[in-house]
Structures are given as structure tokens and as C-alpha cells.
Design a protein around this motif. Sequence first.
Motif, PDB file in Angstrom:
ATOM      1  N   THR A  67       7.243  10.127 -15.687  1.00 40.89           N
ATOM      2  CA  THR A  67       7.890  10.415 -14.408  1.00 40.89           C
ATOM      3  C   THR A  67       9.269   9.779 -14.355  1.00 40.89           C
ATOM      4  O   THR A  67      10.229  10.389 -13.877  1.00 40.89           O
ATOM      5  N   THR A  68       9.380   8.565 -14.876  1.00 40.81           N
ATOM      6  CA  THR A  68      10.651   7.846 -14.847  1.00 40.81           C
ATOM      7  C   THR A  68      11.638   8.407 -15.859  1.00 40.81           C
ATOM      8  O   THR A  68      12.857   8.393 -15.633  1.00 40.81           O
ATOM      9  N   GLU A  69      11.115   8.929 -16.969  1.00 40.02           N
ATOM     10  CA  GLU A  69      11.985   9.425 -18.041  1.00 40.02           C
ATOM     11  C   GLU A  69      12.849  10.610 -17.629  1.00 40.02           C
ATOM     12  O   GLU A  69      13.841  10.920 -18.282  1.00 40.02           O
ATOM     13  N   GLN A 110       0.818  -1.223   0.000  1.00 39.33           N
ATOM     14  CA  GLN A 110       0.000   0.000   0.000  1.00 39.33           C
ATOM     15  C   GLN A 110       0.849   1.269   0.000  1.00 39.33           C
ATOM     16  O   GLN A 110       0.707   2.141   0.858  1.00 39.33           O
ATOM     17  N   ALA A 111       1.745   1.360  -0.969  1.00 40.91           N
ATOM     18  CA  ALA A 111       2.614   2.534  -1.104  1.00 40.91           C
ATOM     19  C   ALA A 111       1.823   3.677  -1.732  1.00 40.91           C
ATOM     20  O   ALA A 111       0.592   3.675  -1.732  1.00 40.91           O
ATOM     21  N   LYS A 112       2.501   4.650  -2.285  1.00 43.28           N
ATOM     22  CA  LYS A 112       1.845   5.805  -2.881  1.00 43.28           C
ATOM     23  C   LYS A 112       0.848   5.346  -3.941  1.00 43.28           C
ATOM     24  O   LYS A 112       1.163   4.518  -4.783  1.00 43.28           O
ATOM     25  N   LEU A 126      10.164   1.525  -9.088  1.00 43.64           N
ATOM     26  CA  LEU A 126       9.925   2.751  -8.327  1.00 43.64           C
ATOM     27  C   LEU A 126       8.449   2.960  -8.006  1.00 43.64           C
ATOM     28  O   LEU A 126       8.103   3.770  -7.141  1.00 43.64           O
ATOM     29  N   GLY A 127       7.570   2.276  -8.727  1.00 47.53           N
ATOM     30  CA  GLY A 127       6.141   2.420  -8.483  1.00 47.53           C
ATOM     31  C   GLY A 127       5.553   3.656  -9.121  1.00 47.53           C
ATOM     32  O   GLY A 127       4.580   4.222  -8.610  1.00 47.53           O
ATOM     33  N   HIS A 128       6.115   4.093 -10.265  1.00 50.49           N
ATOM     34  CA  HIS A 128       5.590   5.264 -10.976  1.00 50.49           C
ATOM     35  C   HIS A 128       4.374   4.880 -11.803  1.00 50.49           C
ATOM     36  O   HIS A 128       4.385   3.853 -12.488  1.00 50.49           O
TER      37      HIS A 128
END
Length: 347
Positions: free
Chosen positions: A325-327, A227-229, A318-320
Motif C-alpha cells: 500500500t505504501t509502495e 483505534q484508527a483504521k 500512515l498505519g498501513h
Amino acid sequence: MKWKAELIEHRNVKRIGIWFEKNPELIQKIKKFNDAKWSSTLGVWHLPDNAENRLKFKIDAIPEKVLVADKLKHLNDFTTYLRTKRYSESTIKTYTEALKSFFIFYNHKSVDSINNEDVVCYYEHHIIKNNLSSSYQNQIVNAIKLYFKTLQNPALDINRVYRPKREKVLPNVLSKTEIKQILSAHRNIKHNTMLSLIYSCGLRRSELLNLKPGDIDSKRGLILIRQAKGKKDRMVPLSSKILGMLREYYRLYKPATWLFEGQQTGRPYDERSLASVLKQALKKAGIKKDVSLHWLRHSYATHLLENGTDLRYIQEILGHNSSKTTEIYTHVSAKSLQSIKSPFDDL
């Protein structure tokens, strides 16, 4: 130094918020104060609420602002709504503090009569006047839109509440040498393991502190982040080196409920104490940069990219939600930039 000072509450602690014109010279001045910190959530520098700082910034002459009764009820109703929708506590705090700031600005006006012109006025005479960040303004927009959408206020059209143009800021990244210096600075195995786990798995601070011993899958070499972001579970790879550190740490500390516990058994490690652990490591390593725990996560992602890891895998780890966002890490990859040959060399 032109400034504005007010009593604020940050992470349930009374602090003195300091607003001033953004420039490097003033930032260096505020950094010289003991325990001066920048809050990206509130968009303000803040200091300890003590007699010395109150005298310095004439804080006694500035009364703490309190919401009138009807707005306090609206704010409490909004908090209850967010909890029933299962927003995280950090998001609830961010949204309620943002909405509280907006309500205080219009303490004299009933909520039902607030309209779009009032929102623009708030932008101009509070956010822009106090040189607050666009990220803070964006949080205000989120809070206003969500609140008035649930309230269905007829005077305000939420579709016409516009967002600021977002600042394009590159993530802060440390070199592998600097990372090694930080992670080897502590002799305390608990402190060393916490910082190492954040970097080695690209964890957010809250993700580390919410880990339980059962989340470590040593046989598969994975960690379950619960249950992360965005209320999502995900799996991240666990290196054999950090697994060895975790086993040694567990043998010595035998945590009961949380993987990393504070002085009281069964209570998670305090996030402020974790920040202090990093600060001590930086001092021991002789690194002068204003490094935060999130720099370790940024550095992990960038180093993965430089090692040739596909962006899609980095996004998953990372959970993006979005690949965009990752780029952003492609813009700070030293390996990619150094491979570009300047035409100057051909002259």
C-alpha cells in the motif's frame, strides 16, 4: 446526458444520486450543479435533495425503494452483528448500505434462495449497467460474503463470489508550493491548525476529528492515534512548528473533550464542516483542482519519500498493514522520476 436518478441517503442526509456513463464531459456537467459531490463509498455523484434538483431529474417520478419486511429484519440483524464484532461505524454504514442495495435488487426473492447466479446477475444488470465503480463492487462483495457467511445460506457458496479486477489509480499529490498556499489561506487559527495537522502528520479525516487534547505528547513530540483504521493504535511524529500552532490554538479555544470541537462544547467538529474549511482554503489560494482532505495525507507521504524517508517508516506512520500500500507513493515521487535521464537526451 443519459442519467439515472434516485433518492439516496449519504452520511445520514437525504441526497439525489445520479448515475451516468463515465466520461470527462459528463463529469464536468455534473460538477456545475451546486454542491455536487462524488462519493467513493457509494460510487455515485450526488446532489442536494431540493425542489429544483427533483424537477430537473424528474425525481418525483422515481419512488424511493423500500425493503420488504423480512429483508429489513435480515439487514438489522446484520447491523447488530457488525456492532457486536466492534466494526467501526463508517464500516458498518458502508456494508449495510451495500447489502441493502443488493437486497433491494432481489426484493421479490427470499434471502435463503439467493444463489451465486443471482450475484452474477446483480453485477451485470445493476453494477455494470449503471457504470458503477469496481471499488463499489468490491464493497458489495465484502458485504455479501460477510453476511452470507454469518447466515450460512445453503443456496450461496461464498467461495465462488468473485471480486472485480481492481483499478490501479495513483494517489493525488500536491506540490509543496500548493500545500503552503492552502495551509496559509485561512486567518482563522482553528481552521489553519486543522488542515496543517492533517498534512504535517499524514492523518485521515476521522483520525483528526477523534483526537483529544491528551493525545498530544508535547514532551516526546508525538501524537497518539487511538483505534484508527483496523482498530489499531499508533504514534506519529509531531513537528515543533505544528506544536507551536497547537499551543496557540489551545490557548484561544480551550477545547473541553475533543481537540477540535464544533459550536457545541463537548461535541467533535463536523466532518462536512471540515471539508468546507478545505474548500474555502482552495478558493482563497486560487487552486482549481478538485482537492479532497485525503490529498493532504497523500502529499505528506510523497514528500516524506522525496526527502529520503525510508518506506518502512512511512508505512508505520500512515498505519498501513501492507508495505504494498505504501509502495504506491514511489510511483508519484517527482524526485525519483526527475532523476531518471531520458535516452532522448543522448541522441
